[in-house]
Every structure is written in structure tokens, then in C-alpha cells.
Design a protein around this motif. Sequence first.
Motif, PDB file in Angstrom:
ATOM      1  N   ASN A 169       0.787  -1.222   0.000  1.00  0.00           N
ATOM      2  CA  ASN A 169       0.000   0.000   0.000  1.00  0.00           C
ATOM      3  C   ASN A 169       0.828   1.286   0.000  1.00  0.00           C
ATOM      4  N   TYR A 216       1.599   2.686  -3.553  1.00  0.00           N
ATOM      5  CA  TYR A 216       0.358   3.142  -4.163  1.00  0.00           C
ATOM      6  C   TYR A 216      -0.141   4.436  -3.517  1.00  0.00           C
ATOM      7  N   GLY A 248      -0.424   7.666  -5.720  1.00  0.00           N
ATOM      8  CA  GLY A 248      -1.797   8.156  -5.859  1.00  0.00           C
ATOM      9  C   GLY A 248      -1.969   9.560  -5.331  1.00  0.00           C
TER      10      GLY A 248
END
Length: 441
Positions: free
Chosen positions: A230, A233, A237
Motif C-alpha cells: 500500500n 500506491y 496516488g
Amino acid sequence: MNEPHDQLKRVLGLPTAILLVSGIMIGSGVFKKIVPMAQSLPDESYILLAWIAAGIITMFGAFTYSGLSTMTTESGGVYEYLRLIFGDFVSFLFGWSVFMIFGSGALAALSFVFAQSVNTLVPLPFGDWGIKILATLTILLLTWFNSRGIRKGGILNNIVTSAKIVGILLLIISALLFSRVPITHPAAAAAPAAGWLSGFFGAMLSALWAYDGWANITYITGEIKNPRRNMPYAIIGGVSISMALYVLLNYGYMRVLSLDQLAALGQDKIAAAEVAGTIMGKTGTVMISALIMICTFSALNGCIISYARVYFRMARENVFFNHAGKVHPIAQTPHIALAYSAIWSVALVCSGTFDDITNLIVFASYGYFGLAAFGLVRMKRKGRITATVIGYPVIPWLIILFCAALMTNTIYTQPRASLIGLLLILSGVPFYLYFKRFRHE
């Protein structure tokens, strides 16, 4: 060995992590950095290119840290990476820099801008001291709130970050619909001055300030679910969202006001407020003040959550005050580390020195950024990092060269500020010696 109740809980999912990255990044910089950029680089295309280039450099950093994050799942982020690569002393100097300069200084600056925004909407009593009092109370309130559980802090961040993204999107749409300044193409624009490269570099520095904070999510690795998956990302993001908003918003500014008008605003003016005022009159100015208030509040909340985790991890490694390593038995938060962070930040607010300290943030943080990139190369060569890293080895070396150029330029153009920054970093040496001598367990 620590018992489970003495550990931080992994409760934050990927959506919250992405919004934390954006929430910390989008503060006040994007609303006013167009002014110095227009002054140093009077060309629309190059200004937008500066925002894009700064975003790409930030994205390169995300790729680099995604590689480093595979070494550990502990909190502390960059501090922990540097500790594993270079040892306690180098990592301590980074943690001390966070505490003395760009962590606490950022909290002080964000809280002060938040209080100024409130003062614009509702005049506060006691003049400047009224602003300082509100800034102090805001830090203390958010520190208390986040000490009650990171899940609560994450929920608050999701709400206010979503609100400010919607607000920025509405401003972008309004600016593009209002658009009355003709688009100037590079061929029709005036030729850049002889020092266009220096101007572009200065504009990119302004953009980098607005992008600052993207790596803060690494500090709370110990509370992210499945961090090895995570964390990359979340950074990519969050940076992507911020980059898109920054480029579109600055394009919108230049469609409402010309570069000459933006450059003439001066340091005391907020470009976004002038643009909104042009579009909607006084109502627009009030709305921008409210938007800046939401943005700085959101960024402040995210920074309070993240920076305290560095001090917590330092204490766990016996190079910070012992109590900062404690975990609240019920909320399972580093409540003492949060208190240390609040105390020094409030001291900076009350002293009024945080403006000088925040000028040192880019100098200090990008020095460590380059060092972390070099650490990635070192660990890959030693076989300590086996995961595939996007752009390796080109991107880490580009970061190293960029950071070296940035620091060299800063030392040359701001020798006094650079010396002060270096002295503040080195002020941690006697503390390091004290901790290492009396904190052995």
C-alpha cells in the motif's frame, strides 16, 4: 520484547493513506506560489512546465521510497531507512532535523496560516497575539484529538481533505469558465531573459515547496495495513492527485489574470484570493479564505499525525527522550511523542521564528532526500533490496544529482540561511551523545 499492547495498530487502509498524502501536500503553497513564479519566470508554458517537472521529481522520489520501504514495516519512514543503511548517527541527525526544523516548523507555519485565514473571516482580538493564541490552541486541540486514536485522525483527514479537493475543483472550473486572458503560445510569447534557466530553477523551487510533505506517509508505516503493497500506491496516488490539481489550478490563475498582474501582486497578496475576487467579487475572496482555512487545517492534522511517529521511533531506538516511545494503553497512539511535537511547535509559534525556520526546509529535506536515494543504490548493490524498483538505477542517480545541484545553489544564493540550517542540524550532536551514553537498555 514489547508486548502487543505496546505496539501501534495497523488500522489505516489505502484510501485513507492516499488522502493523507494529498491532505499533507495541499496546504497554502498552491494558492500563492504563482506570484514569485510569475516574477522569476514570465512565461506561461515554462511556469506550467515547472509545476510538472517538480511533480515528476516528486514522483521519482515515490519510486525511490517504494524500494526503500521493502526493507522494513516499522514506523519512522526516512528515519528508519537511514538507520538501516547508515546507522544511528546519520538517522538521528535526520530525526533531529525533523524535530528542530522542518517538522515542528511546518506545524507552526500551518497553524499560523490557518489562524490568519480565520482572522480574515472573523477578526480576532489582541491583534497578532490573537492569531498566535488561536494557532496554539489549534495545535493543542488536534494533538489531543489524534492522541485518542489514529483511526479518528484518519477519518477527520478524509473529511477535510475531500472537502478541500472539491473546493479546489470548483475554483478551477470557475477560473476556466471565466477565462478572459488569451492563451499565449511559446512562439508568440516574449523570449526568455538570459537567465531563464535560473528563473526556471527558482520557479521549480517554489513548486517543490507546494509538493513538500509527500514522504510523510512513510513515517506512519507501522499503522498502515499491508505497507509493502500500500505504501507505494499511497504515495503515487496522492502525488498524482496533487499534481493534477496544481497544474490545472495554476493554468486557471493565468486565464483570469495575466502574468504581469500576478507578478505585481507582491508577497503580501494571495493569488488565489485575487483570482476569486476577480471572478466573484468579495464573495470569492471570502470563499478562498475559507478554502485556505480548510486546506491548512487538513495539512496540519496530517503533519501532527506523521511527524510524531519519527520521534516515537527514535525513542524506541534509544536516541530520543525515553517517554516519547510509550504507547497509550487504550488508544494505542504515541501520545507522549505527540506532546513533544506540540510543545516545540507552540514554542516556535509564540516566538515568531518559524518563518525563518521554514525557509530552511527545502535545504534540509532535500539533502536527506539525496542521501536516501544514495542509500537505495547502496542497498541494491549489496543485495539488501531485491525488489524491482521503477527506474533503477537511472532515477536514484537523477535524484542524487538534482539534490546536489539544489543544495549547491541554495548555499551559493542563501549562505546565511544554509549556515543556520547546518548549525541547527548539528545542534543535535550533544543530544545524541547524551542519549547514547544514558539510554542503553
